[in-house]
Design an enzyme around this catalytic site. Structure first.
Site, PDB file in Angstrom:
ATOM      1  N   LYS A 113       0.818  -1.214   0.000  1.00  8.65           N
ATOM      2  CA  LYS A 113       0.000   0.000   0.000  1.00  8.65           C
ATOM      3  C   LYS A 113       0.856   1.271   0.000  1.00  8.65           C
ATOM      4  O   LYS A 113       0.404   2.328  -0.416  1.00  8.65           O
ATOM      5  CB  LYS A 113      -0.986  -0.039   1.151  1.00  8.65           C
ATOM      6  CG  LYS A 113      -2.001  -1.153   0.895  1.00  8.65           C
ATOM      7  CD  LYS A 113      -3.176  -1.175   1.786  1.00  8.65           C
ATOM      8  CE  LYS A 113      -4.204  -2.185   1.310  1.00  8.65           C
ATOM      9  NZ  LYS A 113      -3.709  -3.581   1.260  1.00  8.65           N
TER      10      LYS A 113
HETATM   11  C1  LIG Z   1      -4.324  -4.646   0.595  1.00  6.01           C
HETATM   12  C2  LIG Z   1      -3.516  -5.889   0.413  1.00  6.01           C
HETATM   13  C3  LIG Z   1      -3.840  -6.858  -0.574  1.00  6.01           C
HETATM   14  C4  LIG Z   1      -5.062  -6.732  -1.465  1.00  6.01           C
HETATM   15  O1  LIG Z   1      -4.940  -5.736  -2.424  1.00  6.01           O
HETATM   16  P1  LIG Z   1      -6.232  -5.161  -3.194  1.00  6.01           P
HETATM   17  O2  LIG Z   1      -5.762  -4.007  -3.995  1.00  6.01           O
HETATM   18  O3  LIG Z   1      -7.208  -4.777  -2.103  1.00  6.01           O
HETATM   19  O4  LIG Z   1      -6.765  -6.270  -4.042  1.00  6.01           O
HETATM   20  C5  LIG Z   1      -3.005  -7.958  -0.701  1.00  6.01           C
HETATM   21  N1  LIG Z   1      -1.924  -8.125   0.105  1.00  6.01           N
HETATM   22  C6  LIG Z   1      -1.589  -7.231   1.061  1.00  6.01           C
HETATM   23  C7  LIG Z   1      -0.393  -7.481   1.918  1.00  6.01           C
HETATM   24  C8  LIG Z   1      -2.362  -6.080   1.256  1.00  6.01           C
HETATM   25  O5  LIG Z   1      -2.031  -5.202   2.231  1.00  6.01           O
END
Ligand SMILES: *Cc1c(COP(=O)(O)O)cnc(C)c1O
Length: 495
Positions: A113
């Site tokens: 993120k």
């Molecule tokens: C948020 C997240 C995801 C999922 O990603 P999306 O964009 O919501 O599909 C997968 N792995 C981790 C570690 C995350 O923090």
């Protein structure tokens, strides 16, 4: 380039700055660009020679046309600087002969993120200037762990912006909690809720919907804004790393321009994998997009049958950031495939009945790009072991869901194999306890000792942002009931 709602055919559009500032369209839809810009062979080949911030500014300037290249380059350089992304912004690393990891977790919170949340606050800050906004933007976040910390780290000390994060008091891991309550910065606040993630989320949604709340915040020269993954400002930066990975595969001599790459993404809200589709629609030579789900496999069923049905059991898994039954960004896929009218209709049935069903023709269109696979808890643990024991690659429990799905997909392929890029979404140390358990069958004594146990076992270094966990100073102790959330929001606005 302007932006329209996924739910309306009225032709009303807004600038990128406006879309980033507001987050959600007034009719409840998500903002999408009016057309998808293209990326030629020549452009890809010139991107190959560029640094990550240059690649980011080049790709983003095709979408954020009300930002200059220089503004975007300045923001990307600050966001993806070498002191923030210690191992590089989005390096590729081979896992086995077919699968190459695209490591998206070298940023300040050790999860992917950061790739969006390091740059989005800078884009929002400019959006305030571009739209003549004089009030303070007040970001409210409900988090189950990863988003909260990444947002705090991204928005801290950004002028004209405040951020407050709510998390469920017993609903986040020890590492995640300590990461948040020790957050530095003069414009940040963190508060625990007596309740679960849904209580925190509902509390935040109620505050957004509350008119008197908006008036009282306006008296304090403040308006609410959100940082969640349906905001275009979070999606656009995610397109960049797929383009970047393609370039790095060329630079590594693994492919030549025009060769296809399949992309496998551990998926929750469908934001990350949808960014891969946009890269493909721009013209990047990508093959199949493999949507990897954990035991909460609502998307696997959807991509196989065309039926989206959220009326099902919810499971808590070792890949908690993928424990989602409503994947908000799927709406964008419906929109680019079927148009606004049908999207609005399906979203209405999702709201009223918790489900909708595509026709066979509609499903066939989506299956041209996507395949769905899932991994339950045992398969996820097996994939952690396979990657580490057979290939010496230590991966976290979310990436492992993707690795398991990539193996299942490969087993189904006949004929020539297309190389797979696997989005690696978190450092193994962010989920050290579960990774250690998968590898050894043993529990660590707590979430923090798991870090030491895992590094002792594997000799893989703990990333810097997680290395000093034991020495953090706790700044935020507040715990409130959900009905006290509005008061604490107002109190921080007055600060
Ligand atoms: C948020 C997240 C995801 C999922 O990603 P999306 O964009 O919501 O599909 C997968 N792995 C981790 C570690 C995350 O923090």
């Amino acid at each position: 380039m302007n932006y329209r709602s996924t739910r309306s055919t009225d032709g009303v559009s807004v600038s990128a700055a406006q879309a980033i500032k507001t987050g959600l369209a007034p009719d409840g839809g998500l903002f999408m660009p009016e057309q998808i810009p293209s990326l030629s062979e020549k452009e890809v080949l010139s991107l190959c020679k560029m640094s990550y911030p240059e690649r980011a500014a080049t790709v983003l300037s095709k979408y954020l046309t009300d930002y200059t290249y220089d503004e975007l380059y300045e923001d990307a350089s600050a966001a993806y600087s070498a002191d923030r992304f210690l191992g590089g912004a989005a390096p590729i690393r081979p896992v086995d002969e077919n699968v190459t990891a695209l490591e998206l977790w070298h940023g300040p919170t050790a999860a992917f993120k950061d790739m969006a949340l390091q740059i989005m606050p800078r884009l929002l800050s400019r959006a305030l200037v571009k739209t003549g906004e004089k009030r303070t933007a007040y970001i409210l976040v409900a988090t189950s762990g990863d988003t909260g910390k990444a947002a705090l780290e991204g928005y801290k000390d950004i002028p004209q912006i405040k951020i407050k994060v709510f998390y469920p008091v017993d609903g986040v891991s020890k590492v995640q909690k300590l990461q948040m309550v020790s957050q530095t910065g003069n414009n940040v606040d963190v508060c625990a809720i007596r309740g679960n993630f849904d209580d925190a989320q509902t509390g935040v949604k109620n505050i957004f919907a509350d008119r008197t709340m908006a008036e009282r915040l306006a008296e304090r020269n403040t308006f609410l804004s959100s940082a969640n993954s349906i905001n275009w400002g979070r999606l656009a930066p995610q397109i960049v790393y797929y383009v970047s990975a393609y370039c790095d595969m060329i630079n590594a001599g693994r492919i030549s321009y025009g060769d296809k790459l399949d992309i496998c993404v551990p998926t929750g809200n469908f934001g990350n994998i949808f960014a891969a589709l946009l890269a493909k629609r721009m013209g990047l030579p990508l093959g199949k997009l493999i949507c990897a789900s954990n035991k909460n496999n609502v998307l696997t069923d959807f991509l196989r049958t065309g039926v989206y049905n959220r009326n099902r059991a919810f499971y808590t898994t070792i890949s908690p950031s993928m424990d989602i039954l409503i994947s908000s960004n799927l709406e964008r896929l419906l929109y680019v495939t079927l148009g606004a009218e049908k999207t609005a209709a399906y979203m209405r049935s999702l709201n009223t009945d918790g489900k909708y069903a595509l026709s066979n023709d509609e499903l066939a269109l989506i299956q041209k790009d996507f395949v769905g696979y899932c991994a339950d808890e045992e398969k996820t643990a097996q994939a952690i072991r396979l990657a580490y024991e057979k290939h010496g690659y230590l991966c976290d429990s979310h990436t492992a869901v993707g690795y398991s799905c990539a193996q299942q997909y490969l087993a189904d392929q006949k004929g020539e194999i297309t190389p797979i890029i696997l989005a690696s979404t978190a450092s193994p140390y962010k989920f050290a306890a579960d990774v250690y358990l998968a590898l050894t069958g043993k529990h660590s004594s707590d979430g923090l000792t798991a870090l030491e146990d895992l590094t002792a076992l594997t000799k893989v270094e703990i990333p810097m942002p997680l290395a000093d966990m034991k020495n953090r100073t706790v700044r935020f102790n507040a715990v409130v009931d959900p009905d006290e959330m509005p008061d604490t929001v107002l109190a921080f606005a007055a600060d």
